[in-house]
Design a protein around this motif. Structure first.
Motif, PDB file in Angstrom:
ATOM      1  N   TYR A  13       0.815  -1.153  -0.032  1.00 42.46           N
ATOM      2  CA  TYR A  13      -0.007   0.063  -0.179  1.00 42.46           C
ATOM      3  C   TYR A  13       1.059   1.492   0.154  1.00 42.46           C
ATOM      4  CZ  TYR A  13      -4.324  -2.494   0.828  1.00 42.46           C
ATOM      5  OH  TYR A  13      -5.448  -2.983   0.590  1.00 42.46           O
ATOM      6  N   GLU A  59       1.927   1.840  -3.519  1.00 40.33           N
ATOM      7  CA  GLU A  59       1.021   2.273  -4.153  1.00 40.33           C
ATOM      8  C   GLU A  59       0.769   3.790  -3.824  1.00 40.33           C
ATOM      9  OE1 GLU A  59      -3.264   0.283  -4.373  1.00 40.33           O
ATOM     10  OE2 GLU A  59      -3.248   1.623  -3.020  1.00 40.33           O
ATOM     11  N   SER A  85       3.399   5.748  -5.919  1.00 42.43           N
ATOM     12  CA  SER A  85       2.646   6.059  -7.416  1.00 42.43           C
ATOM     13  C   SER A  85       1.655   6.935  -7.432  1.00 42.43           C
ATOM     14  CB  SER A  85       2.376   4.539  -7.910  1.00 42.43           C
ATOM     15  OG  SER A  85       3.323   3.613  -7.868  1.00 42.43           O
ATOM     16  N   LYS A  86       0.661   6.950  -6.459  1.00 44.56           N
ATOM     17  CA  LYS A  86      -0.381   7.750  -6.450  1.00 44.56           C
ATOM     18  C   LYS A  86       0.316   9.407  -6.604  1.00 44.56           C
ATOM     19  CE  LYS A  86      -4.137   5.125  -4.575  1.00 44.56           C
ATOM     20  NZ  LYS A  86      -5.007   5.453  -3.413  1.00 44.56           N
TER      21      LYS A  86
END
Length: 365
Positions: free
Chosen positions: A145, A148, A151-152
């Protein structure tokens, strides 16, 4: 001829001048001791989960009353307490935000994400089986997470921007209690006990997983990582009820000894690890919690140090502490909110004992 008042006046002026210099220096030092990081990122279990479990299928939830009774607007966010967690107090103290939100909360804004989130999940631990037993989010998934998240955020602030943000952030990891209470000595005993026939071998297994997690976190850019040790597990109300002296509500010494041994190994492990550019810190919560239990009634303003505020105080946690449960009038008089988790006041006291470590983390270059 010199006035008889001249010398006293000079002394008074010098006194004021020196007092001013001391004040300026003190203010300068205060400024130095509170270098503001860019964000706070948290991994772990229910002690630092602000509500991630609200968004997964698990019985380990607390997004209903009376949880959150003393939180902002009396909202049950999913925190396993009546109010704020240690990480909320830390975030406020270092100046990044008032409370640390759950990463899985779909309503988070970019600003919420920018200043840090918690990936923690109630019921998780360093042993992957621990999270499986509670249907919680494993530490490996929490790390995924985080990837992730990066990346966001890269879409909004660019690759260099996210690298700089992570580099200037503080990371905190709090877990381990479930590995023993839920897993090794609990639901997972039939499996884990066979694989690790003595607690020393299980300690070593957990420490290997911790070392691997830290290295992977460092590979993702973390530069300041604080690791929280175990509490005196034998003093948790639920543990006393199941395995201790119920009539006198005395701590289970064998479980406290396990925690003590583990904490020594963890602290030594952190001191021995050498990762280029990475600072590791050990945060002791064993002593402050034990102090509240031993001296809470005489020195710290607690009336009850061995039962929880919610329910009978002996066994209720998560769904067993609910709207139909009897609840104490004033949670600030209790060390524990339910049979496992501390009250907001207890978490605040723990934070005050950790503040020197927090200052050290902020000042380390």
């Amino acid at each position: 001829m010199e006035s008889p008042h001249a010398i006293p006046n000079i002394i008074f002026i010098l006194f004021i001048w020196f007092a001013f210099i001391i004040y300026v220096q003190a203010q300068s030092q205060t400024t130095v001791t509170k270098k503001k990081p860019s964000a706070l990122f948290v991994f772990g279990d229910s002690t630092v989960d602000p509500g991630n479990n609200n968004y997964i299928r698990t019985p380990m939830k607390s997004n209903f009353p009376p949880y959150g009774r003393d939180f902002i607007n009396h909202i049950p966010t999913g925190r396993f307490s009546n109010g704020r967690l240690v990480t909320d107090f830390i975030a406020s103290y270092i100046g990044v935000k008032d409370t640390v939100p759950a990463y899985l909360d779909p309503t988070l804004t970019i600003q919420d994400l920018m200043t840090g989130v918690s990936f923690a999940s109630a019921g998780s631990g360093f042993d992957p089986l621990t999270a499986t037993l509670s249907s919680a989010i494993k530490l490996e998934q929490q790390l995924e997470y985080f990837k992730e998240y990066k990346s966001k955020m890269e879409m909004f602030i660019g690759k260099e921007g996210i690298a700089d943000l992570i580099n200037k952030s503080v990371f905190m990891l709090s877990a381990g209690t479930n590995d023993y209470i839920v897993n090794y000595y609990g639901l997972g005993e039939s499996v884990t006990g066979v694989l690790y026939p003595n607690v020393t071998s299980y300690n070593n297994f957990l420490l290997q997983n911790i070392e691997q997690f830290i290295k992977e976190l460092a590979n993702e850019g973390a530069r300041k990582i604080a690791m929280v040790g175990l509490p005196p597990m034998g003093c948790v109300p639920g543990e006393i009820t199941l395995n201790g002296d119920v009539s006198r509500r005395k701590c289970v010494e064998s479980m406290c000894s396990v925690a003590t041994e583990y904490n020594v190994l963890l602290e030594n492990k952190l001191k021995g690890m050498q990762i280029s550019g990475v600072k590791l810190y050990y945060a002791d919560i064993y002593k402050p919690i034990l102090d509240m239990i031993q001296f809470g009634q005489s020195k710290l303003g607690f009336d009850d140090v061995s039962t929880g505020c919610c329910g009978s105080g002996y066994i209720e946690a998560a769904v067993l502490c609910n709207m139909n449960s009897p609840v104490c009038d004033d949670a600030s008089k209790y060390v524990f909110w339910d049979s496992v988790h501390p009250t907001e006041k207890a978490y605040q006291y723990i934070f005050t004992t950790l503040r020197p470590i927090v200052d050290m983390v902020l000042n380390d270059n």
